[in-house]
Design a protein around this motif. Structure first.
Motif, mmCIF file in Angstrom:
data_model
loop_
_atom_site.group_PDB
_atom_site.id
_atom_site.type_symbol
_atom_site.label_atom_id
_atom_site.label_comp_id
_atom_site.label_asym_id
_atom_site.label_seq_id
_atom_site.Cartn_x
_atom_site.Cartn_y
_atom_site.Cartn_z
ATOM 1 N N VAL A 69 -2.438 -2.989 -2.585
ATOM 2 C CA VAL A 69 -1.420 -2.172 -1.923
ATOM 3 C C VAL A 69 -0.100 -2.393 -2.643
ATOM 4 C CG1 VAL A 69 -0.202 -1.749 0.251
ATOM 5 C CG2 VAL A 69 -2.633 -2.398 0.282
ATOM 6 N N CYS A 70 0.357 -1.347 -3.355
ATOM 7 C CA CYS A 70 1.578 -1.440 -4.164
ATOM 8 C C CYS A 70 2.742 -0.855 -3.373
ATOM 9 C CB CYS A 70 1.361 -0.645 -5.455
ATOM 10 S SG CYS A 70 2.777 -0.658 -6.576
ATOM 11 N N HIS A 71 3.958 -1.364 -3.633
ATOM 12 C CA HIS A 71 5.109 -0.788 -2.935
ATOM 13 C C HIS A 71 5.263 0.695 -3.275
ATOM 14 C CE1 HIS A 71 8.728 -2.156 -0.511
ATOM 15 N NE2 HIS A 71 8.911 -0.866 -0.656
ATOM 16 N N SER A 72 4.743 1.096 -4.449
ATOM 17 C CA SER A 72 4.800 2.520 -4.816
ATOM 18 C C SER A 72 4.015 3.376 -3.818
ATOM 19 C CB SER A 72 4.208 2.733 -6.204
ATOM 20 O OG SER A 72 4.834 1.895 -7.132
ATOM 21 N N ASP A 73 2.974 2.807 -3.209
ATOM 22 C CA ASP A 73 2.206 3.560 -2.201
ATOM 23 C C ASP A 73 3.125 3.930 -1.041
ATOM 24 O OD1 ASP A 73 0.150 2.856 -3.894
ATOM 25 O OD2 ASP A 73 -0.815 1.446 -2.507
ATOM 26 N N GLY B 124 -3.149 4.422 -3.460
ATOM 27 C CA GLY B 124 -3.981 3.374 -4.039
ATOM 28 C C GLY B 124 -4.215 3.535 -5.521
ATOM 29 N N HIS B 125 -3.640 2.601 -6.326
ATOM 30 C CA HIS B 125 -3.865 2.647 -7.771
ATOM 31 C C HIS B 125 -4.118 1.259 -8.368
ATOM 32 C CE1 HIS B 125 0.830 2.875 -8.146
ATOM 33 N NE2 HIS B 125 0.434 1.642 -7.953
ATOM 34 N N GLU B 126 -4.710 0.404 -7.541
ATOM 35 C CA GLU B 126 -5.143 -0.913 -8.046
ATOM 36 C C GLU B 126 -6.601 -1.046 -7.623
ATOM 37 O OE1 GLU B 126 -0.906 -3.342 -7.996
ATOM 38 O OE2 GLU B 126 -2.294 -3.702 -6.343
ATOM 39 N N ILE B 127 -7.457 -0.349 -8.371
ATOM 40 C CA ILE B 127 -8.810 -0.055 -7.890
ATOM 41 C C ILE B 127 -9.860 -0.803 -8.700
ATOM 42 C CG2 ILE B 127 -10.395 1.856 -7.451
ATOM 43 C CD1 ILE B 127 -7.940 3.768 -7.694
ATOM 44 N N GLY C 163 -6.240 1.995 -12.883
ATOM 45 C CA GLY C 163 -4.880 1.724 -12.438
ATOM 46 C C GLY C 163 -4.152 2.984 -12.026
ATOM 47 N N CYS C 164 -2.928 3.148 -12.552
ATOM 48 C CA CYS C 164 -2.044 4.216 -12.070
ATOM 49 C C CYS C 164 -2.312 5.577 -12.679
ATOM 50 C CB CYS C 164 -0.593 3.847 -12.357
ATOM 51 S SG CYS C 164 -0.116 2.321 -11.564
ATOM 52 N N MET C 165 -3.089 5.634 -13.784
ATOM 53 C CA MET C 165 -3.350 6.956 -14.376
ATOM 54 C C MET C 165 -4.841 7.182 -14.530
ATOM 55 S SD MET C 165 -1.445 6.442 -18.014
ATOM 56 C CE MET C 165 -2.005 4.917 -18.710
ATOM 57 N N LEU D 166 -4.287 -4.256 -12.010
ATOM 58 C CA LEU D 166 -4.315 -2.881 -12.529
ATOM 59 C C LEU D 166 -2.964 -2.168 -12.425
ATOM 60 C CD1 LEU D 166 -6.934 -1.801 -13.778
ATOM 61 C CD2 LEU D 166 -7.514 -3.435 -12.031
ATOM 62 N N CYS D 167 -2.073 -2.657 -11.540
ATOM 63 C CA CYS D 167 -0.702 -2.103 -11.563
ATOM 64 C C CYS D 167 0.313 -3.235 -11.669
ATOM 65 C CB CYS D 167 -0.408 -1.223 -10.347
ATOM 66 S SG CYS D 167 1.329 -0.735 -10.311
ATOM 67 N N ALA D 168 0.370 -4.120 -10.663
ATOM 68 C CA ALA D 168 1.366 -5.198 -10.700
ATOM 69 C C ALA D 168 1.214 -6.023 -11.975
ATOM 70 C CB ALA D 168 1.222 -6.087 -9.465
ATOM 71 N N TYR E 108 0.951 -12.553 -2.116
ATOM 72 C CA TYR E 108 2.021 -11.806 -2.737
ATOM 73 C C TYR E 108 1.551 -10.386 -3.031
ATOM 74 C CZ TYR E 108 5.228 -15.541 -2.305
ATOM 75 O OH TYR E 108 6.083 -16.460 -1.744
ATOM 76 N N ARG E 109 0.332 -10.095 -2.581
ATOM 77 C CA ARG E 109 -0.170 -8.734 -2.639
ATOM 78 C C ARG E 109 -1.189 -8.538 -1.531
ATOM 79 N NH1 ARG E 109 2.500 -4.855 -4.976
ATOM 80 N NH2 ARG E 109 1.475 -3.773 -6.703
ATOM 81 N N PHE E 110 -1.047 -7.461 -0.762
ATOM 82 C CA PHE E 110 -2.110 -7.101 0.170
ATOM 83 C C PHE E 110 -3.193 -6.386 -0.628
ATOM 84 C CE2 PHE E 110 1.712 -7.077 2.923
ATOM 85 C CZ PHE E 110 1.309 -8.041 3.831
HETATM 86 ZN ZN ZN Z 1 1.707 0.216 -8.341
#
Ligand code: ZN
Ligand code: NAP
Length: 347
Positions: A40-44, A62-65, A88-90, A158-160, A338-340
């Motif tokens: 779960v990214c803050h970008s979500d 969701g982009h940390e899959i 990831g994000c793309m 995949l993102c952070a 530090y990440r959900f």
């Molecule tokens: Zn992200």
């Protein structure tokens, strides 16, 4: 078409709730994998709230899959059924422009295709992200994930992970450098781990005194509470780099004063409002302010391999998807350790 279960926001600022939609059939160059975990990214949260621009709704963030491959197209060479996989994000880019050819698909001159809240290359089919049970992605945008590491804790890489790894590599941050990581959240804690792994002397700049012990456990050498004037004064003019991961409005000029001559502040956080930066904050000391967006596919694979080799993963709290709103509220308050990561078995 592939019937897909998900959690989606039907309109901006709305709570996420179960939603079923269809993904495309697996094409000859596609990989389908069942999603086991999604970070779960803050970008979500920014995008569900339309913080940056009007989003495409319904939205499945969701982009940390990460998950396991269940089907591959006939032309797929890099993956087979049963392999671990990540995205990831793309999920796409033009693959032909100058940047794509340099493995910088994130800066595709035609715009990359975001994993969610984006449009496929046809310019009309919306993309839906990882808060779902399965995903279909073209092979070039699927990453190999090591069987050695805890899979749930790998998903945030995949993102952070790549968003902090890429700029530290680009600016060659390492031995002999003083690096400050501003904000100890999902990106920040990965910035600390990579900064330490690359040999830099790492300081965490935080609004949360309670995070000091964790920062040290993560490997940081120093911790500065940014509301404590004496601590900030002692840090004035000391850092070669500041990696700014803050998601909310903050005073850039104050943080620029902590850079030494020729220092660089690298922005990866994306607050909803533009910052005000005084020219004086830069010219007294020939300072630079720069930005960096995620990382290319080859570099993301390099980062995942580096993490497997050095046993680096994210520190996570595994959650049930039904608790996503509570996770968002806690993230909003800076209360992440530090990440959900969503356990997709709970979908
Ligand atoms: Zn992200
Ligand atoms: P996060 O886990 O919520 O962490 C953000 C941290 O910033 C918080 O934990 C908090 O740390 C600090 N913070 C929050 N509000 C603050 C304020 N008003 N002043 C100072 N510090 C504050 O978020 P994240 O998932 O790491 O994402 C961080 C930002 O990066 C978001 O804006 C996200 O959209 C963006 N992002 C950018 C990229 C990219 O490609 N550049 C990729 C992914 C995410 P302390 O408690 O230590 O102060």
């Amino acid at each position: 078409m592939i019937k897909t279960k998900s959690y989606a926001a039907q309109s901006p600022n709305e709570n996420l709730a179960p939603w079923t939609f269809e993904r495309r059939e697996v094409g000859s160059h596609d990989v389908q994998f069942d999603i086991l975990y999604c970070g779960v990214c803050h970008s979500d949260l920014h995008q569900v709230n339309n913080d940056w621009f009007p989003g495409i709704f319904p939205m499945v963030p969701g982009h940390e899959i990460v998950g396991r491959v269940v089907r591959v197209g006939d032309h797929v060479k890099k993956f087979k059924v049963g392999d671990l996989a990540g995205t990831g994000c793309m999920v796409d880019s033009c693959q032909e422009c100058e940047n794509c050819k340099k493995d910088l698909e994130q800066y595709c001159l035609e715009g990359n295709t975001q994993t969610y809240n984006g449009l496929e290359r046809d310019g009309k089919t919306p993309t839906y992200g990882g808060y779902s049970n399965t995903i279909v992605v073209r092979e070039e945008f699927v990453l190999h994930v090591s069987e050695k590491l805890d899979l749930a804790a790998v998903s945030p890489l995949l993102c952070a992970g790549i968003t902090t790894y890429s700029p530290l590599r680009h600016w060659k941050v390492g031995k002999g450098h003083k690096l400050a990581v501003l904000g100890l959240g999902g990106l920040g804690h990965m910035g600390v781990k990579f900064g330490v792994a690359f040999g830099a002397e790492v300081t965490v700049l935080s609004t949360s005194p309670k995070k000091e012990e964790d920062a040290k456990r993560l490997g940081a050498h120093h911790f500065v509470v940014t509301s404590d004037e004496a601590q900030v004064k002692a840090a004035l003019g000391t850092f070669d780099f500041i990696l700014d991961t803050v998601s909310a409005e903050h005073d850039f000029n104050m943080y620029l004063s902590l850079l030494r001559t020729d220092g660089t502040m690298i922005c990866v956080g994306v607050p909803p409002k533009p910052a005000e930066i005084a020219a004086f904050s830069l010219l007294g000391g020939r300072k630079s302010i720069a930005g960096s967006g995620i990382g290319g596919i080859a570099e993301t694979q390099e980062m995942l391999d580096f993490c497997a080799e050095h046993n680096i993963v994210s520190d996570i709290e595994l959650i049930d998807i039904k608790d996503i709103q509570t996770a968002y509220q806690r993230m909003e308050k800076g209360d992440v350790r530090y990440r959900f990561v969503i356990d997709m078995a709970t979908l």
